[in-house]
Write a protein that holds these residues in place. Structure first.
Motif, short mmCIF file in Angstrom:
data_model
loop_
_atom_site.label_atom_id
_atom_site.label_comp_id
_atom_site.label_asym_id
_atom_site.label_seq_id
_atom_site.Cartn_x
_atom_site.Cartn_y
_atom_site.Cartn_z
N PRO A 71 0.83 -1.21 0.00
CA PRO A 71 0.00 0.00 0.00
C PRO A 71 0.87 1.26 0.00
N HIS A 72 0.32 2.34 -0.54
CA HIS A 72 1.02 3.63 -0.57
C HIS A 72 1.42 4.02 0.85
N GLY A 73 2.67 4.39 1.04
CA GLY A 73 3.16 4.82 2.34
C GLY A 73 3.64 3.70 3.24
N CYS A 74 3.46 2.46 2.83
CA CYS A 74 3.88 1.31 3.63
C CYS A 74 5.39 1.14 3.53
N ARG A 75 6.06 1.03 4.67
CA ARG A 75 7.52 0.88 4.71
C ARG A 75 7.85 -0.61 4.83
N LEU A 76 8.81 -1.05 4.05
CA LEU A 76 9.23 -2.45 4.07
C LEU A 76 10.37 -2.61 5.07
N VAL A 77 10.17 -3.51 6.03
CA VAL A 77 11.14 -3.75 7.10
C VAL A 77 11.63 -5.18 7.00
N GLY A 78 12.90 -5.35 6.65
CA GLY A 78 13.49 -6.68 6.57
C GLY A 78 13.97 -7.13 7.94
N ILE A 79 13.68 -8.36 8.28
CA ILE A 79 14.16 -8.95 9.54
C ILE A 79 15.30 -9.87 9.16
N GLU A 80 16.50 -9.47 9.53
CA GLU A 80 17.69 -10.17 9.05
C GLU A 80 18.77 -10.13 10.12
N PHE A 81 19.43 -11.25 10.34
CA PHE A 81 20.48 -11.39 11.34
C PHE A 81 21.81 -10.95 10.71
N ARG A 82 22.08 -9.62 10.75
CA ARG A 82 23.32 -9.08 10.18
C ARG A 82 23.82 -7.93 11.05
N ASP A 83 25.11 -7.69 10.96
CA ASP A 83 25.74 -6.68 11.81
C ASP A 83 25.24 -5.27 11.54
N ASP A 84 24.88 -4.94 10.31
CA ASP A 84 24.47 -3.58 9.99
C ASP A 84 22.97 -3.33 10.23
N ALA A 85 22.25 -4.31 10.76
CA ALA A 85 20.82 -4.15 11.03
C ALA A 85 20.62 -3.48 12.39
N ILE A 86 19.49 -2.82 12.54
CA ILE A 86 19.12 -2.15 13.79
C ILE A 86 18.63 -3.21 14.77
N ASP A 87 19.11 -3.15 16.02
CA ASP A 87 18.62 -4.07 17.04
C ASP A 87 17.14 -3.78 17.31
N LEU A 88 16.32 -4.80 17.36
CA LEU A 88 14.89 -4.64 17.53
C LEU A 88 14.51 -3.78 18.74
N PRO A 89 15.14 -3.93 19.91
CA PRO A 89 14.74 -3.08 21.04
C PRO A 89 14.97 -1.58 20.81
N GLY A 90 15.83 -1.22 19.88
CA GLY A 90 16.10 0.19 19.59
C GLY A 90 15.42 0.69 18.33
#
Length: 185
Positions: A71-90
């Motif tokens: 949908p328009h405005g929907c952001r795609l968030v990849g869940i991936e175990f990698r060093d450059d990914a944002i930690d979920l709690p933050g």
């Protein structure tokens, strides 16, 4: 909770994991679910989806990443175990989001990673089960964006509920009021 979310997986190989993910998505109030390039047995997936999620929310089976439409405005968030990914709690969840996980024993494809607005990881020692990872992300979204009482300082719980939301006056009434300092004659 404002906004909406969907959850999906790229190239799943175990239908029971898909069924569990769909059941959790239904329980957490997902607006839609999807697969990308996945070949799975719908009957086998239904064995672990005891809530019949596919009958309760839109389910999209995209043949390829190029077919994925959000949908328009929907952001795609990849869940991936990698060093450059944002930690979920933050991570601050977008109001309109589609979360996508990679298949078992595989990463998200480079093209899908490129298309993601954010990459998020669950800070564990190693990768966890796909359906559990999806449930953790949806739980974190609910806790982050929902209206829940503050956690108590001491161990245990509180039965306190947050104060009910109070709506302001409709915008048209606010505009009709004279502004301070204006003279009404």
């Amino acid at each position: 909770m404002r906004g909406y979310f969907g959850i999906g997986v790229e190239g799943i190989s175990k239908p029971m994991n898909l069924g569990s993910l769909l059941r959790s998505a239904h329980a957490f109030g997902a607006s839609f679910a999807f697969t990308i390039g996945a070949a799975f047995d719908a009957r086998a997936a239904a064995q672990s989806d005891t809530s019949a999620a596919v009958a309760s929310m839109p389910f999209h089976a995209y043949g390829a990443l190029t077919d994925l439409q959000l949908p328009h405005g929907c952001r795609l968030v990849g869940i991936e175990f990698r060093d450059d990914a944002i930690d979920l709690p933050g991570f601050s969840h977008p109001n309109q989001a589609a979360y996508v996980l990679g298949a078992e024993r595989a990463d998200l494809s480079p093209d899908l990673v490129e298309r993601c607005d954010f990459l998020v990881k669950i800070p564990t020692k190693f990768c966890i089960n796909l359906a559990i990872a999806g449930a953790l992300v949806m739980y974190d979204r609910m806790i982050s964006l929902g209206r829940f009482a503050e956690r108590p300082v001491r161990a245990g719980g509180s039965q306190a509920r947050p104060a009910p939301h109070v709506h302001g006056e409709p915008l048209w009434k606010r505009k009709a009021k004279p502004k301070l300092g204006s003279i009404a004659e």
